[in-house]
Design a protein around this motif. Sequence first.
Motif, short mmCIF file in Angstrom:
data_model
loop_
_atom_site.label_atom_id
_atom_site.label_comp_id
_atom_site.label_asym_id
_atom_site.label_seq_id
_atom_site.Cartn_x
_atom_site.Cartn_y
_atom_site.Cartn_z
N UNK A 81 -4.12 59.54 53.09
CA UNK A 81 -3.09 59.01 53.98
C UNK A 81 -2.39 57.80 53.38
N UNK A 82 -3.16 56.88 52.82
CA UNK A 82 -2.60 55.67 52.21
C UNK A 82 -3.28 55.47 50.85
N UNK A 83 -2.64 54.78 49.91
CA UNK A 83 -3.29 54.48 48.62
C UNK A 83 -4.32 53.37 48.77
N UNK A 84 -5.41 53.70 49.45
CA UNK A 84 -6.38 52.69 49.86
C UNK A 84 -7.02 52.02 48.66
N UNK A 85 -7.22 52.76 47.57
CA UNK A 85 -7.89 52.16 46.41
C UNK A 85 -6.96 51.20 45.68
N UNK A 86 -5.66 51.47 45.69
CA UNK A 86 -4.71 50.51 45.12
C UNK A 86 -4.68 49.23 45.95
N UNK A 87 -4.69 49.39 47.28
CA UNK A 87 -4.72 48.22 48.15
C UNK A 87 -6.02 47.44 47.95
N UNK A 88 -7.14 48.16 47.81
CA UNK A 88 -8.42 47.48 47.59
C UNK A 88 -8.42 46.75 46.25
N UNK A 89 -7.77 47.33 45.25
CA UNK A 89 -7.70 46.67 43.94
C UNK A 89 -6.88 45.39 44.02
N UNK A 90 -5.77 45.42 44.78
CA UNK A 90 -4.98 44.21 44.98
C UNK A 90 -5.79 43.14 45.69
N UNK A 91 -6.52 43.53 46.72
CA UNK A 91 -7.35 42.58 47.45
C UNK A 91 -8.45 42.02 46.55
N UNK A 235 6.76 44.44 49.34
CA UNK A 235 6.66 45.66 48.55
C UNK A 235 5.32 46.33 48.81
N UNK A 236 5.32 47.60 49.29
CA UNK A 236 4.03 48.27 49.56
C UNK A 236 3.10 48.34 48.35
N UNK A 237 3.64 48.30 47.14
CA UNK A 237 2.78 48.35 45.96
C UNK A 237 1.91 47.10 45.82
N UNK A 238 2.33 46.01 46.43
CA UNK A 238 1.56 44.76 46.36
C UNK A 238 0.71 44.51 47.59
N UNK A 239 0.69 45.43 48.53
CA UNK A 239 -0.06 45.21 49.76
C UNK A 239 -1.55 45.05 49.47
N UNK A 240 -2.16 44.13 50.19
CA UNK A 240 -3.62 44.01 50.15
C UNK A 240 -4.22 45.01 51.13
N UNK A 241 -5.53 45.12 51.11
CA UNK A 241 -6.20 46.17 51.90
C UNK A 241 -6.00 45.98 53.39
N UNK A 242 -6.08 44.75 53.86
CA UNK A 242 -5.93 44.51 55.30
C UNK A 242 -4.54 44.88 55.79
N UNK A 243 -3.53 44.60 54.99
CA UNK A 243 -2.16 44.97 55.37
C UNK A 243 -1.97 46.47 55.28
N UNK A 244 -2.50 47.09 54.22
CA UNK A 244 -2.34 48.54 54.05
C UNK A 244 -3.03 49.34 55.12
N UNK A 245 -4.20 48.87 55.58
CA UNK A 245 -4.92 49.60 56.63
C UNK A 245 -4.18 49.58 57.95
N UNK A 246 -3.23 48.69 58.09
CA UNK A 246 -2.46 48.65 59.33
C UNK A 246 -1.66 49.93 59.54
N UNK A 247 -1.36 50.66 58.45
CA UNK A 247 -0.67 51.93 58.58
C UNK A 247 -1.51 52.96 59.33
N UNK A 248 -2.82 52.84 59.25
CA UNK A 248 -3.68 53.78 59.97
C UNK A 248 -3.56 53.60 61.47
N UNK A 249 -3.31 52.37 61.91
CA UNK A 249 -3.16 52.13 63.33
C UNK A 249 -1.81 52.63 63.84
N UNK A 250 -0.80 52.56 63.00
CA UNK A 250 0.54 52.91 63.47
C UNK A 250 0.78 54.41 63.49
N UNK A 251 0.57 55.06 62.34
CA UNK A 251 0.89 56.48 62.24
C UNK A 251 -0.20 57.36 62.82
#
Length: 292
Positions: A81-91, A235-251
């Motif tokens: 659903x989301x590039x969770x591992x990229x977000x986790x790597x940023x975090x 930029x979604x490519x720079x999102x951290x994990x907490x910000x990226x996981x917010x997409x799970x709540x919305x969609x």
Amino acid sequence: MSGTARTTARVLTDADGRRIAPWQLVVRYVLLLAVLALTVGPFLWQLSTSLKGPQEDIFSSPPTFFPSDPTLDNYGRVADTIPVWDYAYNSLKVALASVVTNCVGAALAGYALARMRYRGRRAATLAFILAMLVPVEGIIIAQFTTMRDLGLNNSLLGVLLPGSIGAMNVLLMRNAFLSLPDEVEEAAYVDGANVWQRFLMIAMPSVKGTLAVVAIFAFMGAWDDFLWPLIVLSDPENYTLTVGLNYLHGTFATDERLVAAGTVIAVLPLIILFACLQRYFFRGVGEGAVKG
């Protein structure tokens, strides 16, 4: 004593050797179990929900804690659903950098406040105390305009910089250095050690516990932060994990299994970090003792 058998009842005592009535011990354990349920219970419930399959009702009454057919498919669906591992790597990059900057900066500042003599030392300590009293929401606009003027908006460096050295971490290190006996450092000074040698070879090895506390607090603060990355990143490519996981709540707000799986992914690194540093963490209470 002749012919008489003496029986001694077992006496319950606390850590200081004082006697404890059985009912007091029961009350203590009941309170501990209640606190454990309140603190660990929500995470265990999220873990249980993340392991439940799509055919299992997670809103059943009464609720079922153990999954009838455990599955790890929800974790794979989060990654789809989301590039969770990229977000986790940023975090992870932000959190590790925060650990380094806080440990180094707080140790240097704490040592200067505790062990060095100069004019304005008390005023500097007071400034750090006052910095702790200022709510983040009160200065977040000033932080945003500062990052914008520096050209660091929408960058991980902009996420890191405001929390690179925490005032509380500086005060923690200051208190740890204050507990060191003056005689140890004076002996090193008489032997010809300069200030850097005393800092690195005498002071730092004696405050490993507090340094572990600072590392854990810095990692948790950077990893869990949501409001500041949400404001500074676009930029979604720079999102951290907490910000990226917010997409799970919305969609996918109706699929609580995905939200639970994302929550477990976000919490797991914190558990691993604390498990690795817990030995030093609990030693932080007795910092400053002379080690033979």
